[in-house]
Every structure is written in C-alpha cells, then in structure tokens.
Design a protein around this motif. Structure first.
Motif, short mmCIF file in Angstrom:
data_model
loop_
_atom_site.label_atom_id
_atom_site.label_comp_id
_atom_site.label_asym_id
_atom_site.label_seq_id
_atom_site.Cartn_x
_atom_site.Cartn_y
_atom_site.Cartn_z
N ASN A 116 0.80 -1.22 0.00
CA ASN A 116 0.00 0.00 0.00
C ASN A 116 0.84 1.27 0.00
OD1 ASN A 116 -2.45 -1.30 -0.13
ND2 ASN A 116 -2.78 -1.32 2.08
N ARG A 117 2.11 1.15 0.29
CA ARG A 117 3.00 2.31 0.26
C ARG A 117 3.59 2.56 -1.14
NH1 ARG A 117 8.17 0.58 0.01
NH2 ARG A 117 8.50 -1.65 0.40
N LEU A 118 3.31 1.68 -2.08
CA LEU A 118 3.91 1.79 -3.40
C LEU A 118 3.17 2.81 -4.26
CD1 LEU A 118 4.53 -1.99 -4.25
CD2 LEU A 118 5.91 -0.43 -2.87
N THR A 119 3.92 3.43 -5.16
CA THR A 119 3.35 4.39 -6.11
C THR A 119 3.47 3.86 -7.52
OG1 THR A 119 3.87 6.28 -4.70
CG2 THR A 119 3.51 6.74 -7.03
N LEU A 120 2.40 3.98 -8.27
CA LEU A 120 2.35 3.58 -9.68
C LEU A 120 2.33 4.84 -10.54
CD1 LEU A 120 -0.03 0.91 -11.22
CD2 LEU A 120 0.27 3.12 -12.31
N GLU A 121 3.21 4.88 -11.54
CA GLU A 121 3.24 6.02 -12.46
C GLU A 121 3.37 5.53 -13.90
OE1 GLU A 121 5.94 10.02 -13.40
OE2 GLU A 121 6.08 9.03 -11.46
N THR A 122 2.52 6.05 -14.77
CA THR A 122 2.58 5.73 -16.20
C THR A 122 2.97 6.97 -16.97
OG1 THR A 122 0.78 4.13 -15.90
CG2 THR A 122 1.30 4.77 -18.16
N ARG A 123 3.95 6.81 -17.86
CA ARG A 123 4.42 7.94 -18.68
C ARG A 123 4.33 7.58 -20.16
NH1 ARG A 123 8.10 7.40 -14.41
NH2 ARG A 123 9.49 6.12 -15.69
N VAL A 124 3.96 8.56 -20.97
CA VAL A 124 3.95 8.41 -22.42
C VAL A 124 4.92 9.44 -22.98
CG1 VAL A 124 2.59 8.50 -24.54
CG2 VAL A 124 1.56 7.60 -22.44
N ASN A 125 5.97 8.96 -23.62
CA ASN A 125 7.02 9.84 -24.16
C ASN A 125 7.54 10.80 -23.08
OD1 ASN A 125 6.61 8.63 -26.70
ND2 ASN A 125 5.02 10.12 -27.22
N GLY A 126 7.67 10.27 -21.86
CA GLY A 126 8.21 11.05 -20.75
C GLY A 126 7.20 11.88 -19.99
N VAL A 146 6.43 5.80 -26.70
CA VAL A 146 7.07 4.98 -25.68
C VAL A 146 6.27 5.10 -24.39
CG1 VAL A 146 9.15 4.57 -24.32
CG2 VAL A 146 9.35 5.30 -26.71
N VAL A 147 5.81 3.95 -23.88
CA VAL A 147 4.99 3.93 -22.67
C VAL A 147 5.77 3.23 -21.57
CG1 VAL A 147 2.76 3.38 -21.67
CG2 VAL A 147 2.95 3.75 -24.14
N GLU A 148 5.86 3.88 -20.41
CA GLU A 148 6.57 3.33 -19.26
C GLU A 148 5.61 3.22 -18.08
OE1 GLU A 148 10.98 5.12 -19.36
OE2 GLU A 148 9.39 6.64 -19.43
N VAL A 149 5.67 2.11 -17.39
CA VAL A 149 4.94 1.92 -16.14
C VAL A 149 5.98 1.66 -15.05
CG1 VAL A 149 3.21 0.58 -14.89
CG2 VAL A 149 2.96 0.96 -17.36
N GLU A 150 6.07 2.57 -14.10
CA GLU A 150 7.04 2.45 -13.02
C GLU A 150 6.29 2.29 -11.70
OE1 GLU A 150 10.93 4.74 -11.08
OE2 GLU A 150 9.74 5.72 -12.64
N ILE A 151 6.68 1.27 -10.93
CA ILE A 151 6.10 1.04 -9.61
C ILE A 151 7.24 0.91 -8.62
CG2 ILE A 151 4.60 -0.43 -8.21
CD1 ILE A 151 3.25 -1.38 -10.75
N THR A 152 7.10 1.58 -7.50
CA THR A 152 8.12 1.56 -6.46
C THR A 152 8.56 0.13 -6.17
OG1 THR A 152 6.86 3.36 -5.44
CG2 THR A 152 8.70 2.46 -4.18
#
Length: 284
Positions: free
Chosen positions: A198-208, A265-271
C-alpha cells in the motif's frame, strides 16, 4: 531480489535472478533449477534461491537479454476493471458493489522492451498501467484475512487496450486480447522482499509525460478483497496472475492526443518493481 523470464543465449526461454545489471540463468540453459519461473513458483523456489545458487549460474549483461513476460505461461490471467476511484470517476462507472472482472489470454502477453502492437483495425489504442500479483499456492474460497499468504510476488503490468473493440459490446474481452498487448515485467519481486504494497506508487508515462500517478493504497477493491472475490468463483493455482486495475488518466479520457500512436514509448514504473517500457508499433 528481482526475478525475470528472458531468452537464453541460444534463444530458448529461461528465467533467473537479475542483480547489479547481470542476468543469472537458473533455467534449463543454466543452473537447471526449474524449467520456468512459473515452475519455480510451483516448486517453492521463487524467493528462496540463495546467493550461492544464482551466483554460480551462467550470467549475461541485463542489457543484452530479451525480456519475456514475467510469467510466460500462467494458467489464468484475471484482470480487474475500473478499480481506482479516479478511473471510476473519469469513466462514469461509480458505485460498484463488486469487482469488474475480465480475462486476458496468456498468448497475448509480451515482455519489457518488446513492441506493443497497435492492431491495424483500430485508431483507439490505449495504455493502462497496473500492478499485477502472482499466486503462490492453490487458492479456493480464500478469506480476506488470509489473502496475503497466497501471494508469491508482484510485477508491473500494462494492459494495452483496443478501445473501439472493447466498447463494441458489454463484454470487454475482444478489446483486451489482441496479440502483444499485455506487457508484464520486467521483474517479478517476491512479496516477502517488498513488504506492504500500500505504500507503493504507480506512475505511467507516455514519451516522458506523466499520465497516471497513484498510490496502490487507492485501490477501490483492495487486494485481499480481490483474492477473496476471485477465489469465490474460480480456483487459482501457483503462477496465476491477477492484474489489479488502473488509475485515472488513461488516454481515452486524457483529451486531444491522449490515445497512442506509432512510435510512442509507454513506461509503467512502480516503487520497488522497476520500470516496464514498451514502444508502440503499428501492425503492418
């Protein structure tokens, strides 16, 4: 510790540990501990491999491997729709009393750095950054208070969606099952190594550009409730995957230019789970 599925030097599928930029081969082409990462989960090896075991295995630079979906052959992939309030609000699907469930087929998945293939039959190709969990043992009628004990690990997921096919009828399966539209990886991290999610953060980026950003704590139906609900109607086995939902900010509701185009370019970053990156490639 980070685990992954990837191609061996001879092109065959294998799996192993990723550490300090090196991929240690623990599969058939390496140490031979198990034939696949799913099998490692089934056999109780996932999360239990010692430094002595993986450091003795053949290794290659991480930059030189071809990532495969973290679990290449799950028996079931259960996806949860509109499971963040922000996505419920933007899509007008508020007031849910039970999770929205659909399935994704295993052969629609691809790995980190593989193309996300936009079908030739659509102009409405979209991203959905999500966190996936992998089941660690047989699960049937699991109580919410016991649900955490059934999770082997977690990874990032991008549930690329073909919106016109998805919205053509009340069932979403066609829009969620085109080839090379379910990105999973790059890593699978043991639940015991990660601690509370529950402390994790999800972030999605498209071309930064950041399009989605949310805490996993914002899930409308939290993980224990999802596992209890899903195992109320179907048995889950080791290696099965639950994809937990996407936050608000999907391209369909982002505004002009929100949907994906060839070359994006699609990026999904999760802690703690790394960054899953895929480039959109229009089907020729």
């Amino acid at each position: 510790m980070k685990y992954a599925s990837f191609t061996a030097a001879d092109g065959s599928a294998t799996w192993g540990v990723i550490e300090e930029g090196r991929a240690f081969d623990l599969g058939p082409s390496g140490a031979g501990l198990a034939p696949s990462l799913r099998a490692a989960v089934e056999q109780g090896l996932f999360g239990a491999v010692t430094a002595g075991q993986y450091q003795a295995a053949p290794a290659r630079p991480e930059d030189g491997i071809g990532f495969l979906p973290a679990i290449t052959d799950p028996g079931k992939i259960i996806c949860i729709g509109v499971n963040y309030r922000t996505h419920q609000e933007e899509s007008g699907k508020t007031g849910q009393t039970a999770p929205t469930v659909f399935t994704r087929f295993a052969d629609t998945q691809m790995g980190h750095r593989a193309p996300a293939v936009m079908p030739a039959s659509t102009t409405k190709f979209d991203y959905e950054g999500e966190m996936a969990l992998v089941i660690g043992r047989e699960a049937w009628h699991v109580a919410e208070e016991e649900a955490w004990d059934y999770i082997a690990g977690y990874g990032a997921y991008n549930d690329f969606s073909v919106r016109d096919w998805q919205k053509a009828a009340s069932q979403w399966i066609p829009g969620k099952n085109f080839p090379s539209t379910g990105a999973f990886g790059p890593y699978l991290v043991p639940a015991a190594d990660l601690g509370g999610v529950n402390r994790l953060t999800l972030e999605t980026r498209v071309n930064g550009e950041t399009r989605q950003k949310a805490s996993v704590a914002d899930l409308y139906f939290p993980i224990p409730q999802l596992i209890a609900y899903v195992t109320g109607f179907t048995r889950l086995s080791p290696g099965d995957v639950i994809v937990t939902g996407t936050p608000g900010g999907v391209g369909l509701f982002w505004g002009e230019g929100g949907l994906l185009a060839d070359g994006d370019v699609v990026e999904v970053e999760i802690t703690g789970l790394g960054t899953l990156a895929n480039t959109v490639e229009r089907e020729r």
